[in-house]
Design an enzyme around this catalytic site. Structure first.
Site, short mmCIF file in Angstrom:
data_model
loop_
_atom_site.label_atom_id
_atom_site.label_comp_id
_atom_site.label_asym_id
_atom_site.label_seq_id
_atom_site.Cartn_x
_atom_site.Cartn_y
_atom_site.Cartn_z
CD GLU A 49 -6.22 -5.26 -9.01
OE1 GLU A 49 -6.32 -4.18 -9.61
OE2 GLU A 49 -5.83 -5.33 -7.82
CG ASN A 79 -4.52 -1.32 -3.25
OD1 ASN A 79 -5.37 -0.87 -2.49
ND2 ASN A 79 -4.12 -2.58 -3.22
CG HIS A 97 -4.96 -7.74 -4.94
ND1 HIS A 97 -5.26 -6.44 -5.24
CD2 HIS A 97 -4.94 -7.81 -3.59
CE1 HIS A 97 -5.41 -5.75 -4.13
NE2 HIS A 97 -5.22 -6.56 -3.11
CB SER A 139 -1.92 -4.49 -1.73
OG SER A 139 -2.45 -5.31 -0.75
#
Length: 278
Positions: free
Chosen positions: A148, A186, A136, A115
């Site tokens: 991602e 994130n 991701h 992450s």
């Protein structure tokens, strides 16, 4: 393509399921047979739900038949792509990739579902930085379309192309970003969750009001405190620490309440209690 997944938890099981649904032969590795059994059960239930809704082209048994479960890393030796989905800890991931770099065939691509941990650092540990990338997935993997794709400093164009095509074959929408702490998802999401926790700690509003305001006012499908519980408060804390350390800005400092709850073992859904009880 032979698709390897390391970690049979919520994310790993979801990645394996989608890969198998897409026609890949899949090998799932974890350190304990009980973890593998739990992951297989999770996959079976998910596939059954999709089958009941008429969303599968094959039977759940056919799809599960393409997934092999093992405790042996050596069984991943012939994989074309291996995606790691273990605990969000840089030391653990680095040690794993040092081992995988020696096991997986020279042409194999290694990817991390991290992450927030720097892809370039993990790539260096693997010993094959040109064939290393961040992949991701979003949770829950079978339902969320985004992947991602994070390029490390030395990720080759060929590696990025293969991983992008693989994600598309899995029915995902791959969007590329560069290797900065937290990437895009994130770096934006976690400070919002952290700020919601700060609002709760300071008594700005109660948990229901904080979640309700963000759901009704911003059209979010779930409130930030509910989402933090869903992700896992320990994971949220780990990501905030990566952001704080990597970007050096105190706006990324984890909320003291978040840290205290993790210390108390109140991790959200996974522990049965976080901001809410489950």
């Amino acid at each position: 393509m032979i698709f390897g997944v390391i970690g049979a938890g919520q994310m790993g099981a979801g990645i394996a399921q989608v890969a198998a649904q897409s026609g890949f032969e899949v090998i799932v590795q974890d350190i304990e047979t009980e973890f593998l059994a739990r992951g297989e059960n999770t996959t079976q239930k998910s596939l059954s739900r999709l089958h009941e809704k008429g969303k599968l082209a094959e039977t759940p048994a056919d799809i599960l038949g393409r997934i092999k479960f093992t405790t042996e890393l050596q069984d991943l030796a012939h994989c074309d792509l291996v995606v790691e989905a273990v605990v969000e800890n840089e030391a653990v991931k680095s040690e794993l990739f040092r081992t995988l770099g020696q096991i997986v065939k020279p042409s194999g691509i290694l990817a991390s579902n991290t992450s927030s941990i720097p892809i370039t650092s993990l790539a260096s540990a693997s010993g094959r930085p040109k064939q290393f990338i961040g992949m991701h997935f979003m949770n829950p993997v079978p339902l969320m379309r985004l992947v991602e794709v994070i390029r490390g400093h030395r990720t080759s164009d060929e590696t990025a192309h293969i991983v992008t095509e693989t994600a598309e074959r899995m029915g995902k929408t791959p969007l590329t970003c560069n290797d900065f702490p937290g990437f895009v998802s994130n770096r934006i999401l976690m400070p919002m969750l952290n700020e919601a926790i700060g609002c709760l700690m300071e008594g700005v509003a109660d948990r229901e009001a904080i979640d309700g305001i963000m759901k009704l006012g911003m059209n979010h499908p779930m409130g930030p405190l509910t989402l933090a519980d869903f992700i896992g408060l320990d994971t949220c804390l780990s990501i905030m620490e990566v952001l704080h350390r990597g970007l050096g800005d105190d706006k990324y400092r984890p909320s003291p309440l978040l840290r205290k709850m993790v210390q108390a073992g109140l991790l959200g859904r996974k522990s049965g209690e976080g901001f809410y009880k489950y």
